[in-house]
Motif scaffolding. Sequence first.
Motif, PDB file in Angstrom:
ATOM      1  N   LYS A  80      -0.340   6.630   9.233  1.00 35.10           N
ATOM      2  CA  LYS A  80       1.009   7.086   9.611  1.00 35.10           C
ATOM      3  C   LYS A  80       1.687   7.867   8.490  1.00 35.10           C
ATOM      4  N   GLN A  81       1.092   7.872   7.303  1.00 34.34           N
ATOM      5  CA  GLN A  81       1.744   8.502   6.152  1.00 34.34           C
ATOM      6  C   GLN A  81       1.334   9.961   6.015  1.00 34.34           C
ATOM      7  N   ASP A  82       2.038  10.636   5.128  1.00 37.32           N
ATOM      8  CA  ASP A  82       1.753  12.032   4.819  1.00 37.32           C
ATOM      9  C   ASP A  82       0.290  12.172   4.351  1.00 37.32           C
ATOM     10  N   PRO A  83      -0.537  12.963   5.055  1.00 37.15           N
ATOM     11  CA  PRO A  83      -1.964  13.048   4.698  1.00 37.15           C
ATOM     12  C   PRO A  83      -2.218  13.650   3.309  1.00 37.15           C
ATOM     13  N   SER A  84      -1.210  14.305   2.735  1.00 32.09           N
ATOM     14  CA  SER A  84      -1.449  14.954   1.440  1.00 32.09           C
ATOM     15  C   SER A  84      -1.766  13.930   0.342  1.00 32.09           C
TER      16      SER A  84
ATOM     17  N   ALA B 119      -4.189  -2.009   7.159  1.00 34.14           N
ATOM     18  CA  ALA B 119      -3.860  -1.100   6.051  1.00 34.14           C
ATOM     19  C   ALA B 119      -4.247   0.330   6.418  1.00 34.14           C
ATOM     20  N   ALA B 120      -5.413   0.488   7.049  1.00 37.45           N
ATOM     21  CA  ALA B 120      -5.846   1.837   7.442  1.00 37.45           C
ATOM     22  C   ALA B 120      -4.858   2.433   8.436  1.00 37.45           C
TER      23      ALA B 120
ATOM     24  N   PRO C  97       0.810  -1.238   0.000  1.00 36.10           N
ATOM     25  CA  PRO C  97       0.000   0.000   0.000  1.00 36.10           C
ATOM     26  C   PRO C  97       0.839   1.281   0.000  1.00 36.10           C
ATOM     27  N   VAL C  98       2.137   1.151   0.242  1.00 40.17           N
ATOM     28  CA  VAL C  98       2.970   2.361   0.397  1.00 40.17           C
ATOM     29  C   VAL C  98       4.101   2.422  -0.635  1.00 40.17           C
TER      30      VAL C  98
ATOM     31  N   PRO D 225       4.864   2.606  -4.949  1.00 38.71           N
ATOM     32  CA  PRO D 225       5.988   3.527  -4.788  1.00 38.71           C
ATOM     33  C   PRO D 225       5.776   4.608  -3.734  1.00 38.71           C
ATOM     34  N   ASP D 226       4.500   4.929  -3.422  1.00 38.91           N
ATOM     35  CA  ASP D 226       4.255   5.848  -2.310  1.00 38.91           C
ATOM     36  C   ASP D 226       2.876   5.561  -1.739  1.00 38.91           C
ATOM     37  N   ALA D 227       2.534   6.250  -0.655  1.00 39.48           N
ATOM     38  CA  ALA D 227       1.295   5.938   0.060  1.00 39.48           C
ATOM     39  C   ALA D 227       0.039   6.395  -0.690  1.00 39.48           C
ATOM     40  N   GLY D 228       0.225   6.920  -1.903  1.00 37.75           N
ATOM     41  CA  GLY D 228      -0.952   7.339  -2.667  1.00 37.75           C
ATOM     42  C   GLY D 228      -1.416   6.274  -3.655  1.00 37.75           C
ATOM     43  N   ILE D 229      -0.691   5.151  -3.710  1.00 36.39           N
ATOM     44  CA  ILE D 229      -0.947   4.189  -4.794  1.00 36.39           C
ATOM     45  C   ILE D 229      -2.396   3.688  -4.849  1.00 36.39           C
ATOM     46  N   TRP D 230      -2.979   3.371  -3.710  1.00 36.11           N
ATOM     47  CA  TRP D 230      -4.359   2.849  -3.755  1.00 36.11           C
ATOM     48  C   TRP D 230      -5.341   3.915  -4.247  1.00 36.11           C
ATOM     49  N   TRP D 231      -5.091   5.153  -3.824  1.00 37.19           N
ATOM     50  CA  TRP D 231      -6.016   6.240  -4.212  1.00 37.19           C
ATOM     51  C   TRP D 231      -5.834   6.569  -5.691  1.00 37.19           C
TER      52      TRP D 231
END
Length: 636
Positions: free
Chosen positions: A344-348, A338-339, A312-313, A315-321
Motif C-alpha cells: 500500500k506504500q509508495d513503491p519508490s 507485512a507484505a 515496518p512503516v 520512520p517510513d516504509a523504506g526502513i526494512w530495505w
Amino acid sequence: MGAYRDFHRRSIDERAAFWREQAQLIDWREPFAEVLDYSRPPFARWFNGGTTNLCHNAIDRHLATRAGQKALSFISTETGQNRTYTFRDLHAEVNRFAAALGEQGVARGDRVLIYMPMIPEAVFAMLACARIGAVHSVVFGGFASASLASRIDDAQPKVMVTADAGMRGGRAILYKALVDEALRLAQYPPATVVIVNRGIDKDLKTVASRDLDYDSLRDRHMEAKVPITWVESNEPSYILYTSGTTGRPKGVQRDTGGYAVALASSMKHIYCGVPGETMFTTSDIGWVVGHSYIVYGPLIHGMTSVMYEGLPVRPDAGIWWKIVEEHQVNVMFSSPTAARVLKKQDPSYLSKYDLSSLRHLFLAGEPLDEPTHRWMAEAIGKPVIDHYWQTESGWPILSAVHGIERTPIRYGSPSFPVYGYDLKLLRESDGAETAPNEKGVVAIVPPLPPGCMTTVWRDDERFVKTYFSSFRDKLVYSTFDWGIRDQDGYHYILGRTDDVINVAGHRLGTREIEEAVQAHANIAEVAVVGIAHAIKGQIPLAFAVVKDAEKIATSEARDRHELEIMETVDKQLGPIGRPARVHFVAMLPKTRSGKLLRRSIQALAEGRDPGDLTTIEDPGALEQIRLSLQQVRNDS
Ligand code: PRX
C-alpha cells in the motif's frame, strides 16, 4: 522435482539414517544411543540418550572460529538505539545473565517466564536459560495481565524477566505495570522479578522484596563464566503457549536435541543461509518464528541475526530495505500482512536501497494471497518463498527446499511437504486420502519429525486428545488446517478447520476473545468470529447479548458500551485480541442442542450465504445479526 522428491522419500523411508546424518550439523557432548525411540506412539523421543545444549550450539561452539563476527545486530527505530554484539560479546552477556539467574536459585528444569519487548536482553535471557538447563516460556508482549497470569500459573516459573517498558509506534507500553497486575491475579507468582530498566517508565514502581534491577545484577557478574549444563536430548528447552479451540492456551513443549537438529538442518536446506552471513526475521521473540529464526536458528548456523524493534512503516516504509542495505542482509523472513502493508506504500521505497545482498524473502504465519505473493516477488526482484508451519511444528512443514533443488515457485502456494513430514490430506468424513484438487485436512502421520512439539506441558493426555484424535481409526496429527494439492504436487492452505483465527499473523482463539469480552459486567453471552480483512487477513468481530439492555438504549450509550468492551479485551487479553466492532443483539444463533453457529455468523459478516440452517433453533437470531451488520454498514 526429482532430487527433492528423493530427499523427502528418504527422510521417511530411511528415517533413522537420514536424521543421523542431519544430527551431525550440531555438537553433541555424549552421542545418542538411538536416533528415534518410538515405543510409545505418538510420543517421539529423538536422539535418545544424547546430551547437548542449545546455548553451546548457538554460541560457544562458534567461539573458536567466529568470536569477532557479529552475532546480534539490534536496531530500534523506537528509541533510536542500535547495538551490536559479536559472538564473544554475546557469550559474555549470556554468561552474566546465566549467573544472575543462577544466583536467584534457577536450576535445571526450573521455568523462567520472559515477558519482554524486542531488546537484546530478551535474547540473553533465553540463551541464559538454555545454558543452565532451565526452561523458558516467552510470553508475547501484546498479551495483557489476565493472559499473562494464566500462563504464569500453568508454567509456575521460579523467576520472571521483564522490562520497565516497550515502545510501539512511539507510544510506551508499560510492561512492568502489566506484570504487577498479572502477579496480583496469579495463583503461583514467582518469588523474583528481574527488570531490565530502559528508563522509559519514569514512574517505575518496584516491590523491594521481589523486584531486582538487572543492571545491578549484571554489574556483580561481569566476569562470570557459567559452565554449560549438558541435558539429555529430550529434556524440555522451552514452553510456548498457543491458542486453540478452548479458552485455555496450550503450553507447546519443545525438546532440546531434536529442535537443534531441525533448526540447523532447515537453516541449511530451506533458508539456504551460509555461516557468516546475515538473517533478518521481522517477527517477535514472543512468537515461534522469533524463537526459531531470530534467536536459535541463525545463531546455531553461525549467522548474524538482525533484531528489530519498530514498525515496518516508521520512520517510513523504506526502513526494512534500509536495514537490508546497511546490514547486508542475505536471508529475510517476514509475514504476508507485512507484505500487504508495504504494498500500500509508495513503491519508490523499494528502489531507494541496494538490495543486492538479499537472496530470497520467506513469508509465513498466515495465508499469502496470490496477488501479494506475485507483487512482492516482482517488487524486490527476488524469489519470495511462501512456507507453512505452526507453533507446534517449530520449523517449516510445507516449503520449497531450495538447498536441495530449485523447484519453481508457484504464487499462492507454499510448495511441498518438507523432509521429515509424512504429510497427507485427509477427507474429514472418513479420513481417506483426498484426490488431487480435493480439499482435505492437513495431517501428518507420526512420528512427528525432530523439532516438533513433544507434548503439552504437563499434560500428555491433552496432547494426544487435541492433536491425534481427529480420525477414529487413525493415529494422525491434525494441523487443523484445510489444504489442497494440485496435480503437480503443489500445496495450498485454505484456512483453519477449528475456531482459531489469524489476525495479522497473530494466532488467536475465538474462545479466548469471548472469555475476555465476558469479563465485562454487562455481557450475558458473546460470539466472536474472524472475518476477512484486506490487510490483516482476518479481524475479530463480536456479537454480544447484554444483561441490562437499558445500558444500550441510545446510540451514544451503545457506542460507549462498545468502547468499554473493547477496553475490557485490551485489559484481559491484550490489544491484539480487540474486536474491530461489537454488535449488540438480543440472542445468538444456536443449534437446537445449544451449539453456537459461528460459521453462519462468519458467513453473514463476510457477505456470504450462511449455509445449512436446518439445525438452527431460532432463525430470528440470524436475522438480527444480518440487521446489525446492515446497520453498521449504513452508519459507516
Ligand atoms: O493456519 C495456519 C497459519 O498459521 C497457523 C500457525 O500459526 P502459529 O502457530 O502462530 O505459527 C506460525 C509459524 C509460521 C497455521 O496452522 N499459517 C502459517 N503459515 C501459513 C499459514 N497459512 C497459510 N499459509 C502459510 N504459509
